[in-house]
Each structure stands twice: as C-alpha cells, then as structure tokens.
Design a protein around this motif. Structure first.
Motif: not given
Length: 385
Positions: A154, A176-178, A224
């Motif tokens: 993050v 990675e967050q997606y 993001t």
C-alpha cells in the motif's frame, strides 16, 4: 466461444434413435474461444516493448539534444501498457479457473511466487545499504508505518515520496490491490450474476478520470483510484473475448479500431486533460486485442513481437522493471566521474545510456535464470487446470 451442452437423448425403439439435442449456449458461462491459443507469444513482445520504454524514459535526461529525447519523454506510458496486459492476462486466468477447485489457493499462491521473491529481494538489498540505495538513514526509512506499507503493498497510497530505487513498486502495489479484490468478485459474480462484472469495470473506467479531475486532497499521483482505467480496460477485453462470440477477424478489427481511436484521442481531445490515461488505456487495450486476435500473423510487426530482443525483454521484464533504477544508482558515481573528467557531451551521454541498458539487462537476465525461473517451478503445485 460460448459453451455448448449436449444432453443424452431419449430413445424410442419404434422411431429409431433420436437426434442429439444441443442446448443453446448459456449466456452466463465463459469459455476460451477455439481460435485463441493457450499462449500468445506476441504478448511477450509487448511486455518487452513496455519495459524498454520505461527503462529508457528514466534515461531521457541523458538524451537531451538527440532525436530520442522527444519520443522518450513518453516512455512512462509503458506502465499503461503493462496495466492493460496484466488486466487481460490475469482476468483470463480467473475466468478459466473460477469453476475449478482450490481457486483462491492456486491463484494467490501463483501470484505470490511470481511477485514476492523479486520484490522482497529488492527491499532487502535497498535496506542493506540505505544511505546508498534509499538516500536516507535506516532510522528514517525503517519507521513501522513505512515497513507495514511495503509489507501490504500500500506504499502507493501514502503521500510520502518513495525512494528512487523503490519507485517502480507503486504500480506493482496497484496491481496487487486490484487482484486481491478482483479475484473474489470474478468467483462470486458468475452464472446469472455475470453481468455485474462488465458493469463494475465500466464504472472503474469512468471513475478513474473523474477522480483525477477532482484533485481530492487524499489522492496522490500514484493513488490506486486514479490508475484503474488501464487494468479495468484489459479486464473488459478478457470478458469480451471469453463471453462474446465473434470471429477472430472481427476481434482483430475491433482491436485496431480501438487502438486508433484511443491514440488519436490521446493526441487531440484528451491531451493535457484528466482523460489522457483513459485514451492511452483504450489505445493499449486495442493493441493487446490486435496482438491476441492476430497471433501468428505473417507481417513485420507480429514477427518483431514474436522474435528477437522484444520477447526476450518480455521474459525478463519484471526483474528489469523492478531493479533498473537500483542498477542506475549503483553506477551513479561512474557516471559522475565520466562527466567531470571527460566532458564528452552527447557521445558520453549515449555511452552512459548504453552502459545502463547493458548493466540492467545483465542483472535482470541473471535474476531471471538464477532466481525467478527457479522459484516459478513451484507453480506446478498450484496448477489452475
């Protein structure tokens, strides 16, 4: 091409064998089209093109006064191409695997094997010599909030500027967050709920430029929310190919049309606006679609994407993308001494750029053959097929 289900017909001895009854395709199921091979080599070439654009972009200051300077100012768009590629490939994997056992375990473990080793190796090297590779003391860079941000991918959400050597990790964090969120969504919204997926993706494509336009105080340049249109466009492309029954030639023309429309919009009505990245996302999604639908074609562009240096750079692209700035910093003193002692001007700058490219390619190649590829062998324990 949509799936077809053949049922066992009822048999009446007086009438003879009944003909097979083929049910119409189910609109809620997706299947790889017959024309689409499991591996599209042209996409490897596109990866190579993307990573070279980014690497050379980070050398553009050394190319002032040459014809390369202007084009390389746009080298940052290689990240947009990466997003479109990643959205298409990972969503394709998720679509094919969502009805199979161990969906989450296999997907997340394969992602971890692909991403984590090089990522944490880069962190270890940078933190081993912080004054050199982080440009700061260990005490400042080892704050718990900073370390937690790196651990959970993050760091791109924070307003603290990333050290140069770790700068490339912002786009990795977005991906990675997606996929942490996207994988369960693809798994859950299937069958009669499958229509939700394209609606969500279209909303993301629309929302990203609007967030950029808002200039909200919580949004930094790597947040993001302002960079999701590229990945969403690539994901939409995968949903379209797997869910809409069109011929290969039709998809090729759709891709070429999208590429032209996106890049023309980028250079005209979207230029200098919050919709610039959206135009690039459409253009690169079109390029990816054209490469997929035109795979195996006998033309110079397809040949360059399948043969020669571009697919090689595509193979080592992840390691090269993650480590090239670290290599540049390592050779920084040599660059400075060359400038101070010889004042070679443009020829000297070209030599430095050449040295950087050779050195970073060598490191990424060694990283691939000696480290990445060995770890990736563990993927056989987490097969999606």
């Amino acid at each position: 091409m949509p799936d077809t289900v053949t049922q066992r017909p009822l048999h009446n001895p007086e009438l003879g064998p009944a003909p097979a009854v083929v049910e119409p395709p189910s609109p809620s199921r997706s299947k790889r089209p017959e024309w689409l091979p499991a591996y599209v080599p042209e996409l490897q070439g596109l990866r190579g093109l993307a990573v070279l654009a980014v690497v050379l972009y980070h050398c553009h200051a050394r190319l002032v006064g040459t014809w390369l300077y202007g084009p390389l100012l746009w080298g940052w768009v290689g990240v947009n191409l990466f997003f479109a590629l990643s959205g298409f490939l990972i969503t394709s994997i998720l679509i094919e695997a969502r009805d199979k056992p161990h969906y989450f375990r296999n997907f997340y473990m394969r992602r971890a094997l692909r991403i984590w080793p090089v990522y944490f190796l880069l962190l270890a090297v940078c933190y081993a010599v912080p004054d050199w590779f982080l440009g700061d003391t260990l005490a400042h860079q080892a704050h718990w909030q900073t370390l937690v941000a790196y651990l959970f991918f993050v760091q791109n959400l924070r307003h603290t500027v990333l050290p140069g050597t770790l700068g490339p990790t912002w786009s990795l964090a977005i991906e990675e967050q997606y996929y942490v969120v996207w994988a369960p969504i693809v798994r859950f919204f299937r069958g009669r709920l499958a229509w939700v997926l394209p609606v969500l993706l279209v909303c993301l494509v629309i929302a990203s430029p609007l967030f950029r336009l808002s200039h909200a105080h919580f949004l930094n340049t790597t947040h993001t929310l302002i960079h999701l249109d590229g990945i969403a466009m690539g994901s939409l492309l995968a949903l379209g190919i797997y869910g809409v029954c069109l011929s290969r030639r039709t998809w090729l023309w759709v891709g070429l049309g999208a590429a032209v429309l996106g890049f023309v919009a980028t250079g005209t009505i979207f230029a200098g606006t919050s919709f610039l990245d959206t135009g690039l996302s459409l253009g690169f999604a079109g390029v990816v679609l054209a490469a997929v639908a035109g795979t195996g074609a006998r033309n110079p562009v397809a040949w360059l994407l399948r043969r020669g240096p571009l697919p090689f750079y595509g193979q080592i692209s992840y390691g090269l993308y993650m480590t090239h700035i670290l290599v540049f910093v390592y050779f920084g003193n040599f660059d400075a001494r060359l400038d101070d002692k010889y004042h070679l001007g443009i020829p000297g700058n070209l030599a430095i750029v050449g040295l950087r490219l050779v050195a970073s390619t060598t490191v990424a190649t060694a990283l691939w053959y000696g480290f990445e590829s060995q770890i990736l062998k563990l993927k056989r324990y987490f097969k999606t097929a």
